[in-house]
Design an enzyme around this catalytic site. Structure first.
Site, short mmCIF file in Angstrom:
data_model
loop_
_atom_site.label_atom_id
_atom_site.label_comp_id
_atom_site.label_asym_id
_atom_site.label_seq_id
_atom_site.Cartn_x
_atom_site.Cartn_y
_atom_site.Cartn_z
N LYS A 247 0.85 -1.20 0.00
CA LYS A 247 0.00 0.00 0.00
C LYS A 247 0.88 1.24 0.00
O LYS A 247 1.94 1.25 0.63
CB LYS A 247 -0.86 0.02 1.28
N ARG A 321 -10.42 -11.32 1.02
CA ARG A 321 -11.27 -12.32 0.36
C ARG A 321 -10.59 -13.69 0.33
O ARG A 321 -11.27 -14.72 0.33
CB ARG A 321 -11.64 -11.83 -1.05
#
Ligand code: BES
Ligand code: ZN
Ligand code: ZN
Length: 474
Positions: A247, A321
């Site tokens: 990130k 996920r």
């Protein structure tokens, strides 16, 4: 904060009084009204004034709604907390009685502060009394229940606010075990070796580069005469650096809050056990840290989840996920005849972009169940809205070389494509029993709003508890 219901005849003394007003003409004391008018006191949410001489805190609210009254109460209590007075009362008239839940919850949620890392702590020994004409057992019931729920919300806030070095996957295990002990629940823990044995390589891969071992936690609350079976699954990323698809620096801050889903389900099962509701509840948490390192999983990896499906990794930052995929499979393999399968996750930035910082996204295959979840969410005081799947977005997560890809091939609709990715791990018999809650927006508060101070909000707990409570009334 101690909260009591006191009969007016008991005539106890309190240091201060809270007066809630939604019409200045209703202020009985003329002198006070004049002062308030001069202070430009208006009927507006989040406005409170302490008049020291009359020992009253006037707080205004715009309408008789949960939000307005909870916010008014939070504002008043914050004003009270910043004084040296120790006790405060509020006279409950009949219209306030009708909104008692909002008053209690606004007071408890609004007075929360997190100072575990501050050298100077706030003194918290104050008392709030609701003064009534006659004892009312219904009010006592509401008070107890709201206290249980909001204390769990505050405990969720504490956990999420805790720094990632101090709240690791093992901390999740400790918290779960302490709840298990307190309420005599079964608690199963799977470490990385167990994940490998059970072929949960999707979840296993995400945590590989962290010095903290991944943990899958399974808590079980099984009351004797359960009328329904609910399974809660939570994303518990104790830190999300993004992994090798790192990130940018500004986006990494607040990623200690990526454990909010896991923390929510942990605190929800605690409430259900404490309220002794006749519903069987399971809480399953994927507690993992997403880091970088020589053995990190990488874009181009193909992972095989517990149900045998293969996943092409194209971005290691879409890790939630991957963790949930295996947790959902585990839940469905371990637990038979599930009535409701609910997952909670700070899953996508796209959900924040789409819905804003206040609202949870509700996804799933069943219109009816999505509606049921929405109604419960709204009755709980949380904000939520439905996001619908469609056949075109489903195509966006197709992979050229595996069964499914962990990111979409388009920039748009990212909250929904993430939800549709999870659908790959929902077994046929549970397709219409599953709801996915994307809490990425409201989980962490960067600018205080309503009764939420800066930091974790505890999103999910009230919503999940309400959903389960509503099942007892079906
Ligand atoms: N934990 C983040 C989602 C998130 C973003 C939560 C902002 C709270 C606030 C998640 O793991 C993530 O990084 N998702 C990516 C997915 C993308 C790579 C497809 C995102 O949303 O950018
Ligand atoms: Zn991520
Ligand atoms: Zn994440």
């Amino acid at each position: 904060m101690k909260i009591n219901i006191v009969e007016i005849s008991k005539n106890k003394d309190f240091d201060l009084e809270i007066v809630l007003v939604n019409n200045l003409n209703q202020i009985e004391c003329e002198k006070d009204r004049e002062i308030l008018e001069n202070l430009e006191f208006k009927v507006k949410d989040e406005m409170a004034v302490l008049l020291a001489q009359s020992k009253k805190i006037y707080a205004s609210f715009e309408e008789f709604s949960y939000d307005s009254l909870a916010i008014a109460m939070a504002t008043a209590i914050k004003r009270f907390n910043s004084t040296k007075y120790k006790s405060v009362k509020l006279l409950l008239n009949s219209s306030l009685k009708d909104n008692f839940k909002a008053l209690v919850e606004g007071a408890i949620l609004g007075s929360y502060s997190f100072d575990n890392y501050k050298s100077e702590k706030e003194i918290k020994k104050q008392e709030l009394a609701f003064v009534v004409e006659d004892k009312d057992s219904q009010l006592t019931t509401i008070l107890k229940e709201s206290q249980t729920i909001c204390e769990a919300v505050n405990s969720a806030r504490d956990m999420v606010n805790t720094a990632p070095a101090d709240f690791t996957p093992k901390s999740f295990v400790k918290e779960a075990q302490s709840i298990a002990k307190e309420f005599e629940l079964d608690c199963e823990i799977l470490g990385e070796k167990d994940l490998e044995k059970q072929k949960m390589m999707s979840m296993h891969s995400v945590g590989r580069a962290s010095i903290h071992e991944s943990q899958l936690i399974h808590l079980k609350y099984k009351p004797k005469k359960a009328i329904k079976k609910v399974v809660l699954v939570g994303k518990g990323l104790t830190y999300d650096s993004g992994g090798l698809s790192l990130k940018p620096a500004d986006f990494m801050i607040t990623m200690k809050a990526d454990k909010s889903g896991g923390v929510a389900v942990l605190n929800t099962i605690k409430v259900i056990a404490k309220l002794k509701l006749p519903i069987e509840v399971h809480a399953i948490i994927g507690a993992v840290e997403n880091m970088i390192g020589g053995n990190a999983y990488k874009p181009d990896d193909i992972l095989r989840a517990k149900n045998g499906k293969t996943i092409e990794v194209r971005n290691t930052d879409a890790e939630g996920r991957l963790v949930l995929a295996d947790c959902l499979c585990y839940a469905q393999d371990e637990i038979k005849n599930i009535d409701y399968l609910l997952d909670f996750a700070t899953l996508t930035g796209a959900c924040v972009v789409g819905l804003g910082e206040y609202t949870t996204g509700i996804m799933g295959n069943s219109e009816e169940l999505k509606h049921q979840a929405l109604v419960s969410a709204q009755n709980s005081g949380e904000y939520a809205t439905k996001l619908d799947f469609n056949r075109y977005l489903k195509k966006c997560i197709k992979s050229e070389i595996a069964d499914v890809c962990n990111i979409s091939n388009t920039r748009y609709g990212g909250a929904i494509t993430a939800g549709m990715f999870l659908d790959n791990f929902i077994y046929e018999e549970n397709k219409n029993r599953w709801i996915h809650f994307d809490i990425a927006g409201p989980a962490f508060v960067e600018k205080a709003w309503g009764y939420n101070p800066y930091g974790a909000s505890g999103t999910g707990v009230r919503m999940a508890v309400q959903f389960i409570k509503d099942l007892t009334k079906l």
